[in-house]
Design a protein around this motif. Structure first.
Motif, mmCIF file in Angstrom:
data_model
loop_
_atom_site.group_PDB
_atom_site.id
_atom_site.type_symbol
_atom_site.label_atom_id
_atom_site.label_comp_id
_atom_site.label_asym_id
_atom_site.label_seq_id
_atom_site.Cartn_x
_atom_site.Cartn_y
_atom_site.Cartn_z
ATOM 1 N N PHE A 93 0.849 -1.197 0.000
ATOM 2 C CA PHE A 93 0.000 0.000 0.000
ATOM 3 C C PHE A 93 0.886 1.248 0.000
ATOM 4 O O PHE A 93 0.963 1.971 1.005
ATOM 5 C CB PHE A 93 -0.921 0.009 1.218
ATOM 6 C CG PHE A 93 -1.814 -1.202 1.313
ATOM 7 C CD1 PHE A 93 -2.942 -1.302 0.521
ATOM 8 C CD2 PHE A 93 -1.507 -2.244 2.173
ATOM 9 C CE1 PHE A 93 -3.770 -2.420 0.598
ATOM 10 C CE2 PHE A 93 -2.323 -3.358 2.268
ATOM 11 C CZ PHE A 93 -3.457 -3.451 1.473
ATOM 12 N N PRO A 94 1.565 1.535 -1.097
ATOM 13 C CA PRO A 94 2.513 2.657 -1.123
ATOM 14 C C PRO A 94 1.867 4.013 -0.893
ATOM 15 O O PRO A 94 2.517 4.938 -0.415
ATOM 16 C CB PRO A 94 3.132 2.561 -2.523
ATOM 17 C CG PRO A 94 2.132 1.790 -3.342
ATOM 18 C CD PRO A 94 1.510 0.834 -2.389
ATOM 19 N N GLY A 95 0.581 4.143 -1.221
ATOM 20 C CA GLY A 95 -0.103 5.412 -0.999
ATOM 21 C C GLY A 95 -0.723 5.533 0.374
ATOM 22 O O GLY A 95 -1.269 6.589 0.721
ATOM 23 N N ALA A 96 -0.658 4.477 1.178
ATOM 24 C CA ALA A 96 -1.266 4.495 2.508
ATOM 25 C C ALA A 96 -0.482 3.593 3.443
ATOM 26 O O ALA A 96 -1.047 2.812 4.204
ATOM 27 C CB ALA A 96 -2.728 4.058 2.428
ATOM 28 N N SER A 97 0.839 3.705 3.388
ATOM 29 C CA SER A 97 1.665 2.795 4.178
ATOM 30 C C SER A 97 1.499 3.016 5.676
ATOM 31 O O SER A 97 1.561 2.069 6.456
ATOM 32 C CB SER A 97 3.140 2.927 3.782
ATOM 33 O OG SER A 97 3.639 4.214 4.059
ATOM 34 N N ASP A 98 1.271 4.275 6.106
ATOM 35 C CA ASP A 98 1.091 4.532 7.529
ATOM 36 C C ASP A 98 -0.138 3.791 8.067
ATOM 37 O O ASP A 98 -0.086 3.171 9.137
ATOM 38 C CB ASP A 98 0.940 6.034 7.797
ATOM 39 C CG ASP A 98 2.254 6.782 7.650
ATOM 40 O OD1 ASP A 98 3.303 6.128 7.479
ATOM 41 O OD2 ASP A 98 2.229 8.034 7.696
ATOM 42 N N ALA A 99 -1.230 3.859 7.319
ATOM 43 C CA ALA A 99 -2.449 3.167 7.746
ATOM 44 C C ALA A 99 -2.230 1.657 7.766
ATOM 45 O O ALA A 99 -2.656 0.961 8.701
ATOM 46 C CB ALA A 99 -3.604 3.519 6.813
ATOM 47 N N ALA A 100 -1.545 1.138 6.754
ATOM 48 C CA ALA A 100 -1.298 -0.300 6.686
ATOM 49 C C ALA A 100 -0.436 -0.764 7.855
ATOM 50 O O ALA A 100 -0.717 -1.796 8.479
ATOM 51 C CB ALA A 100 -0.627 -0.650 5.360
ATOM 52 N N VAL A 101 0.601 0.005 8.169
ATOM 53 C CA VAL A 101 1.488 -0.357 9.279
ATOM 54 C C VAL A 101 0.746 -0.293 10.607
ATOM 55 O O VAL A 101 0.905 -1.167 11.465
ATOM 56 C CB VAL A 101 2.737 0.550 9.302
ATOM 57 C CG1 VAL A 101 3.522 0.371 10.599
ATOM 58 C CG2 VAL A 101 3.636 0.240 8.108
ATOM 59 N N ALA A 102 -0.071 0.736 10.810
ATOM 60 C CA ALA A 102 -0.820 0.863 12.061
ATOM 61 C C ALA A 102 -1.757 -0.312 12.275
ATOM 62 O O ALA A 102 -1.853 -0.860 13.378
ATOM 63 C CB ALA A 102 -1.611 2.178 12.065
ATOM 64 N N ARG A 103 -2.438 -0.729 11.212
ATOM 65 C CA ARG A 103 -3.378 -1.859 11.337
ATOM 66 C C ARG A 103 -2.630 -3.176 11.517
ATOM 67 O O ARG A 103 -3.035 -4.022 12.315
ATOM 68 C CB ARG A 103 -4.280 -1.911 10.100
ATOM 69 C CG ARG A 103 -5.153 -0.666 9.968
ATOM 70 C CD ARG A 103 -5.993 -0.664 8.713
ATOM 71 N NE ARG A 103 -6.491 0.681 8.435
ATOM 72 C CZ ARG A 103 -7.316 0.990 7.438
ATOM 73 N NH1 ARG A 103 -7.753 0.030 6.632
ATOM 74 N NH2 ARG A 103 -7.711 2.242 7.253
#
Length: 399
Positions: free
Chosen positions: A323-333
């Motif tokens: 998810f290169p455009g939403a890596s922060d969200a992916a990492v948090a989840r």
């Protein structure tokens, strides 16, 4: 962004991982002392211990929303001092409610810290264009060894928790605050923030394989941390002194695996490294399960550490690539599932050991970690080698 700024950001983040390794080890290795200080009964202790990862998971979810506004560097800058102060508060109180509040603060701060720290690591790896994530986790492992050694000193000299924790916090708190000046996010934060705000397609069905891998890895890790000493002493008939060896051996090989793991990813690719790691970890559990004596069991735990060492850092990295455009969200989840694995692992092995046998119980995390081989394609595609192994960070413009 200049190469020099990226290198400073990488160094400061490695320090943050190290500080967290020290801090967490100082808490978990002194649990018996914490129990004695506050008179926590054996029946109540599991509730206190479970509260920390539960609150950390809640904080990790909340961090996804916060970083969309202020960025992970700001969250990490203030979460790390909160973790250190939470540790000091655990050693400073005398009443049961005081340790409950302190552990609650610690758990919430740890969740924000773990999520934001790995967010920055993933974004820096993207900026570097090569695998560096394992190096950050190697710093964490080194900190864990240092923290466990400091805890041994405190226990050996019969120091109170507050006296043990105060000099460490007094040293590490300014180090963390000064180092936070150089935190950097290695990607385009404007694009990332826009992606996060739109929910940018962090489809759980795509993230699920990585969530399962993370859970299985932490079930394995918690099995070692919670049951290795008991297994050696009660099942393999070792002395109390020898029973302390497997966890230390596990930590050392975890550090070694992470120290060289980035090189392996650059040469072989993430899919191959994760597959080899999962097979090694499963082999380690198998050796432990059939070990005829203590030293063979220790050899199994040693192999296990080498195998598991690469899986968690590469799982975070894979989420960032997916998810290169939403890596922060992916990492948090994804980060939530390290707490899920921690919560499941210890009770699962204990229940199976009591109802069946501890040798048989070791086969369950073996099978679970081996499932990672099936999901290893989620760590691809071939671009996981990060551009052919060049060694200099790629200059990027982040505005």
């Amino acid at each position: 962004m200049t190469d020099a700024r990226l290198r400073r950001g990488r160094g400061s983040l490695a320090v943050s991982f190290f500080v967290q390794g020290v801090t967490f080890a100082l808490l978990v290795t002194r649990i018996p002392a914490i129990q004695d200080r506050y008179g926590i009964s054996d029946a109540l202790l599991p509730a206190f211990l479970a509260a920390v990862p539960i609150l950390a998971g809640v904080a990790s979810v909340a961090t996804e929303k916060i970083v969309a506004r202020v960025g992970p560097a700001v969250v990490l800058r203030w979460a790390q001092p909160a973790v250190l102060l939470g540790l000091l508060a655990v050693g400073a109180g005398t009443e049961l409610w005081e340790v409950a509040v302190a552990l609650g603060l610690f758990g919430l701060a740890v969740g924000a810290l773990d999520a934001s720290m790995n967010m920055l690591g993933v974004s820096l790896q993207r900026a570097y264009g090569r695998s560096i994530m394992l190096g950050f986790h190697a710093s964490y492992s080194l900190g864990g060894i240092a923290g466990a050694s400091l805890a041994w000193v405190g226990a050996h000299w019969h120091l109170s928790l507050f006296v043990s924790y105060l000099p460490v916090v007094a040293l590490l708190l300014p180090v963390a605050l000064v180092g936070s000046r150089w935190y950097v996010a290695g990607g385009d934060r404007a694009v990332e923030a826009e992606g996060e705000s739109k929910g940018s397609g962090v489809a759980f069905t795509l993230l699920l394989p990585l969530c399962l891998v993370m859970t299985f890895a932490y079930i394995g890790d918690s099995t070692v941390s919670n049951w290795s000493a008991k297994y050696l002493q009660d099942v393999l008939g070792s002395s109390e002194e020898v029973a302390t060896v497997p966890y230390n051996a596990y930590m050392v090989t975890t550090l070694l695996g992470r120290a060289v793991g980035d090189f392996g990813v650059r040469k072989l690719g993430a899919v191959t490294v994760v597959r080899y790691g999962a097979v090694l970890a499963a082999l380690g559990f198998a050796v432990v399960a059939v070990a005829p004596g203590a030293w063979v069991g220790i050899a199994g735990f040693t192999v296990l550490g080498l195998g598991l060492s690469v899986i968690v850092p590469q799982t975070f990295a894979a989420a960032g690539r997916l998810f290169p455009g939403a890596s922060d969200a992916a990492v948090a989840r994804l980060n939530v599932f390290n707490y899920v694995g921690f919560l499941i692992g210890s009770p699962l092995v204990g229940a199976l050991g009591d109802a069946w046998s501890y040798r048989g119980a070791m086969l369950v995390p073996m099978v679970l970690v081996l499932v990672t081989v099936v999901y290893a394609t989620s760590f691809g595609p071939g671009g996981a080698r990060y551009g052919g192994g060049h060694e200099r960070p790629r200059t990027v413009d982040v505005g």
